[in-house]
Structures are given as structure tokens and as C-alpha cells.
Design an enzyme around this catalytic site. Structure first.
Site, PDB file in Angstrom:
ATOM      1  CG  HIS A 258       0.100   7.101  -4.958  1.00 32.83           C
ATOM      2  ND1 HIS A 258      -0.475   6.108  -5.736  1.00 32.83           N
ATOM      3  CD2 HIS A 258      -0.372   6.901  -3.695  1.00 32.83           C
ATOM      4  CE1 HIS A 258      -1.250   5.350  -4.976  1.00 32.83           C
ATOM      5  NE2 HIS A 258      -1.203   5.794  -3.748  1.00 32.83           N
TER       6      HIS A 258
ATOM      7  CG  ASP B 123       1.000   8.115   3.666  1.00 37.74           C
ATOM      8  OD1 ASP B 123       0.195   7.630   4.481  1.00 37.74           O
ATOM      9  OD2 ASP B 123       1.475   7.476   2.718  1.00 37.74           O
TER      10      ASP B 123
END
Length: 373
Positions: A258, A309
Site C-alpha cells: 500500500h 483488496d
């Protein structure tokens, strides 16, 4: 000379009271309420109210918001006809266009008063969900299901999508998933929405900008790629081999790493549990086991943690949601954050107009006649 950062990484681009992230400690909070607190105790409608107003609603305030959301369900007839005619389109393209169409048929679209913008935010929250479920029903040749006014946003979405009323566990799981995706500070789509709002364009234009940014594979869509990968895998050994071979080719595994978090993504913590619980209930526990082996292998080789996700893929799949609707559902949830940020931008607006560090040829180039070029 000022320092420039590629992709504006780490650059403070504005002030906001909506969302706080500490990527090194794995902290995410909305209006001062930690995401774990909200995931454990709140319902999504409370989160919507919190993001818009800055405080948790009292019972009467929550009931009023629920009433407003139910009252604004349903789509203008021309939007439904568009969805019918766009049955073969990509869901995010259809969603982007349909949301923009909502502005055409809203008589208050150009009313920039705070009261009108609140009403439009309510409409966007309800009708974005309607767009997704109506489109999916129409493209399958199934009748559109009218919403149940006794169901909250999460349960009503699953009901109007699948035709089946979710049990309490499935409703709660989807409700939590919506909370986890509701906002994430100045991510690409939220920033795009605020840039548009800063020109004092209407809220529909601002949100359409956000959806356009979310469509990009570097922002939304990673959970679709995760799900497609999981369905290709036969067993846990194959999962390990696929990860090793993919990383050896210097190719990224979707759903890991991320831009902000340097430790566990706090949202993934809840989705991991939900993936396991729903997998057991729906016969998809294999997907959870494959996900765990992939997570362990990526962590061992690259030291990367799963992001929001990764486990949302198997969670949504276990809820019976088609894979190509994963990103539109992200938009259904993030609509709460997008609208909160647009409303905040309107309240204390200044045109967002950054500068670029010029890297081209110096000024004063000699003009060459066209015949001599």
C-alpha cells in the site's frame, strides 16, 4: 529550490477533519473513531452520518437519515432505460455515466446551498446502490427488484442484487465491508472529487470525477484481479508456487502492499476474519485457505502485508456478488466518503491549483519555418 515528489507521495495537499491515517502504526480513523471501533459497533448508516456531520448520530438523527435514504431510493426512468441499453457495458463505465445522468434529472443539481447539497448527497448514497443492482439484474434478463423499506442499505443492496434476503451474518459482514471502504483520506478518487468541487462545479460532476479515478486499475479493481487469481488455483501448493514464480518474474501480486501503510492494513484485519467465516457458511472455505497461503508466502518473500483488496475478494465472492461488480461496490461504499469530502470542500473552499516543476526545453526556442523543418 522546492523538492518535488513523484505522484505527490507524502505531500500535504490540504486540510480535512474527516479521516486520519498513520501508515506506520496501522491506524485508520473516521472523525476520531478508530476503524476497529466502528467495524465492531457501528452500522453503515451511522458511519455515513459521522462522515457527513462529525459526530455519531443520536437515535432520532439516525432514524431520520435512514428515512431519507429509503425515500430517495429508485432511479429516474431515463437512467433505467440507459442501464437497459448498456447491458453489455463494463460496470464501472456504466456506473460513471449513470451517476452523471442523475445530475441531469435532479432539479436541484445547480442549487449550491448547503441544504440542497445534503439532499443530493443522500440521493447519491441511495441511488448509486440502485444503479449497481438494477444494472446487474437487467444485464441478466431478470426483473428489477424493488427495495424493501424495512431493510438497511447493506441488506437492501444484497436483496435487490440477488433476490434473496441475507441472513444476519451475511448482512453484518457486508455492512462492515461498507464501513471499511467508506473513506481513506486523499486517495486518488477523493482528491479528484475535491479538485472538481473546488471549482464550484456541482456535486454530481465532482463524484463523476471520483468514479473515473476509481476505475483505474492502480486504484480500484485489485480485488477483481485477486479473485480471478484465486479461482485459477487448484490447491495450496499451487498457490505457493504461483506466488513464488510470479515474484521471481518481478511481477506484483494483486492485493499486497500500500502507498500509505507500512504495517498491517487495519481494514484487512477484519476482512480476513470475514473471509473465513463466510467461506465456511457458503462452501468457499477453500478460497480463504488459498488466500492465507498466498499471504504467508508473500510475507516471507517480500515482507508485504495484504491490503483492503485482498480479503475483500473472497468475502464478496462468498456473498454471491459477481466479480466485475467488486469495484462498483467499492464506489457504493466510498460514496459516503466522497460526498463528505465534497461537502467539506464547499464549506471552506479554495481553488486547488498546484504547480508543476517544468522539465522541458528552455524558453526562447528559434522558430523554424514549416518548409525547413
Amino acid at each position: 529550490m522546492e523538492t518535488t515528489m513523484a505522484g505527490l507521495e507524502g505531500v500535504i495537499a490540504g486540510e480535512s477533519e474527516i479521516c486520519y491515517i498513520d501508515g506506520y502504526q496501522g491506524i485508520l480513523s473516521y472523525r476520531g473513531y478508530n476503524i476497529h471501533t466502528l467495524a465492531d459497533h457501528a452500522i453503515f448508516e451511522e458511519v455515513i452520518f459521522l462522515l457527513w456531520n462529525g459526530w455519531l448520530p443520536k437515535r432520532a438523527e439516525l432514524d431520520q437519515l435512514k428515512k431519507e435514504l429509503v425515500a430517495e431510493r429508485g432511479l429516474p426512468a431515463p437512467v433505467i432505460e440507459f442501464l437497459r441499453g448498456a447491458a453489455g457495458g463494463a460496470p464501472m463505465d456504466v456506473l460513471r455515466t449513470a451517476v452523471s445522468m442523475l445530475g441531469v434529472y435532479d432539479l436541484e443539481a445547480q442549487d449550491m446551498s448547503a441544504e440542497a447539497n445534503h439532499r443530493k448527497a443522500v440521493r447519491l448514497m441511495s441511488r448509486t446502490a440502485d444503479i449497481v443492482t438494477t444494472f446487474d439484474r437487467l444485464r441478466q434478463g431478470k426483473p428489477v427488484i424493488e427495495g424493501d423499506p424495512n431493510l438497511g442499505l447493506a441488506a437492501n443492496f444484497l436483496y435487490t442484487l440477488t433476490g434473496n434476503r441475507p441472513d444476519e451474518v451475511m448482512e453484518r459482514a457486508f455492512d462492515v465491508a461498507l464501513t471499511l471502504h467508506a473513506d481513506h483520506e486523499l486517495n486518488a478518487s477523493t482528491f479528484a472529487a475535491r479538485v472538481t468541487a473546488a471549482t464550484l462545479s456541482d456535486i454530481y460532476s465532482s463524484i463523476t470525477s471520483g468514479i473515473g479515478a476509481l476505475k483505474g486499475p492502480l486504484h480500484g479493481g485489485a480485488n477483481q484481479d485477486v479473485m480471478k487469481l484465486l479461482l485459477e488455483l487448484g490447491d495450496e501448493d499451487e498457490a505457493v508456487d504461483r506466488v513464488k514464480n510470479t515474484l521471481a518474474r518481478k511481477v506484483k501480486i494483486p492485493g499486497f502492499g500500500h502507498r500509505v501503510y507500512r504495517t498491517d492494513d487495519p481494514r484487512a484485519t477484519h476482512l480476513r476474519v470475514m473471509s473465513e467465516e463466510l467461506g465456511k457458511r457458503t462452501g468457499h472455505e477453500k478460497l480463504y485457505r488459498l488466500s492465507r497461503r498466498m499471504e504467508e508466502t508473500v510475507k516471507e518473500i517480500k515482507g508485504l502485508n495484504p491490503n483492503v483488496d485482498f480479503y475483500s475478494a473472497s468475502t464478496y465472492y462468498s456473498l454471491g456478488i459477481p466479480i466485475d461488480l467488486f469495484t462498483p461496490i467499492f464506489a457504493v461504499s466510498r460514496m459516503s466518503g466522497w460526498t463528505a469530502h465534497v461537502l467539506e470542500q464547499y464549506r471552506n473552499n479554495r481553488l486547488i491549483r498546484p504547480r508543476a516543476e517544468y522539465k522541458g526545453k528552455p524558453d526562447g526556442q528559434t522558430w523554424i519555418p514549416i518548409g525547413d523543418r
